[in-house]
Scaffold this motif. Structure first.
Motif, PDB file in Angstrom:
ATOM      1  N   VAL A 131       0.812  -1.226   0.000  1.00 39.94           N
ATOM      2  CA  VAL A 131       0.000   0.000   0.000  1.00 39.94           C
ATOM      3  C   VAL A 131       0.843   1.273   0.000  1.00 39.94           C
ATOM      4  O   VAL A 131       0.404   2.326  -0.455  1.00 39.94           O
ATOM      5  N   PHE A 180       0.851   3.887  -2.835  1.00 41.49           N
ATOM      6  CA  PHE A 180      -0.409   4.626  -2.951  1.00 41.49           C
ATOM      7  C   PHE A 180      -0.493   5.713  -1.875  1.00 41.49           C
ATOM      8  O   PHE A 180      -1.007   6.811  -2.131  1.00 41.49           O
ATOM      9  N   HIS A 224      -5.942  -2.844  -7.296  1.00 42.90           N
ATOM     10  CA  HIS A 224      -4.621  -3.488  -7.241  1.00 42.90           C
ATOM     11  C   HIS A 224      -4.713  -4.869  -6.583  1.00 42.90           C
ATOM     12  O   HIS A 224      -4.140  -5.850  -7.091  1.00 42.90           O
ATOM     13  N   CYS A 237      -8.345   4.829  -2.638  1.00 42.19           N
ATOM     14  CA  CYS A 237      -8.821   3.536  -2.128  1.00 42.19           C
ATOM     15  C   CYS A 237      -9.354   2.649  -3.246  1.00 42.19           C
ATOM     16  O   CYS A 237      -9.170   1.425  -3.223  1.00 42.19           O
ATOM     17  N   ILE A 252      -6.350   1.148  -4.837  1.00 41.98           N
ATOM     18  CA  ILE A 252      -5.775   0.093  -3.986  1.00 41.98           C
ATOM     19  C   ILE A 252      -6.605  -1.179  -4.094  1.00 41.98           C
ATOM     20  O   ILE A 252      -6.061  -2.294  -4.233  1.00 41.98           O
TER      21      ILE A 252
END
Length: 256
Positions: free
Chosen positions: A93, A96, A252, A246, A249
């Motif tokens: 994370v 990001f 991803h 978000c 993410i």
């Protein structure tokens, strides 16, 4: 027709693992611990079955004795496994978080649910003289923080009710202290996909939060904490940037 004993053994082993997982998930919602009878009631198993599984889990340190009520709680081995998961989560994370922090020029946090608290596991600090920062490893209440509310809004209602007492601690004059009122706010968080904390935990500190879900289904929260002087009037801009991050993410994780 003969039943293959190997198949019976495999089925039995899978059932034991499933039951053990159910017990561990139940104890996650009760950080102060439960007695064997209480666990049996929660998971819908015979007390004798629960006792056998709990004894084995205790030997492996996945469960430990809870000194408060003589029952059982999650053990130290769970924390070690969680630490490994948090490490992987941070690596996944962090790019990001860096991008979001650079975009909005504010501090950005990553946190997870840990023993009925929100635990900070990573943070990108923005270069401001006046900051709202929390060291990774610090834990805050769920009911009065943006990341805590974001995580709560992503959990089943039954689990939320176990995590929240009827009356919660008041930290500031803006803190929501009744469970019913907070549940109403969480409904809005679910609809909008973003949560806010307006000086509810610390006077002068506000935050925006949103949840993300990894490929294993684990929930974590991204939040933007900042002084109230830079928050009011900028809520929508911050929320839009956070929600967009978000979404990226989550996409991803879905692709992994």
């Amino acid at each position: 027709m003969q039943i293959d004993k190997k198949d019976q053994t495999k089925t039995s082993n899978v059932q034991v693992i499933s039951r053990a997982a159910k017990i561990l998930r139940t104890l996650r919602a009760y950080p102060k611990g439960l007695s064997l009878s209480q666990i049996a009631k929660e998971v819908g198993m015979a007390r004798s079955t629960v006792q056998r599984i709990v004894t084995t889990l205790e030997q492996e340190r996945f469960i430990a004795a809870a000194s408060v009520n003589g029952g059982y709680r999650l053990g130290p081995e769970i924390a070690m496994l969680a630490g490994a998961v948090h490490s992987d989560l941070r690596e996944e994370v962090r790019p990001f978080l860096l991008s979001l922090s650079h975009q909005i020029n504010e501090t950005v946090d990553l946190s997870v649910l840990e023993n009925s608290k929100v635990l900070f596991v990573d943070q990108i600090i923005a270069p401001h003289p006046l900051q709202a920062t929390s060291q990774p490893g610090a834990s805050f209440p769920l009911h009065c923080t943006a990341n805590g509310k974001a995580i709560l809004a992503s959990l089943p209602l039954a689990e939320v009710e176990k995590l929240l007492p009827e009356h919660m601690q008041q930290y500031t004059e803006h803190t929501i202290t009744t469970r019913d009122e907070l549940l109403r706010e969480l409904e809005q968080v679910r609809k909008k996909g973003v949560s806010f904390a307006r000086e509810e935990h610390i006077p002068g500190i506000c935050a925006v939060g949103a949840a993300v879900v990894d490929q294993m289904g684990n929930i974590s929260a991204i939040s933007i904490p900042l002084p109230s002087t830079r928050f009011y009037g900028h809520e929508e801009r911050l929320a839009e940037a956070l929600i967009h991050t978000c979404h990226k993410i989550n996409e991803h994780f879905e692709m992994k």
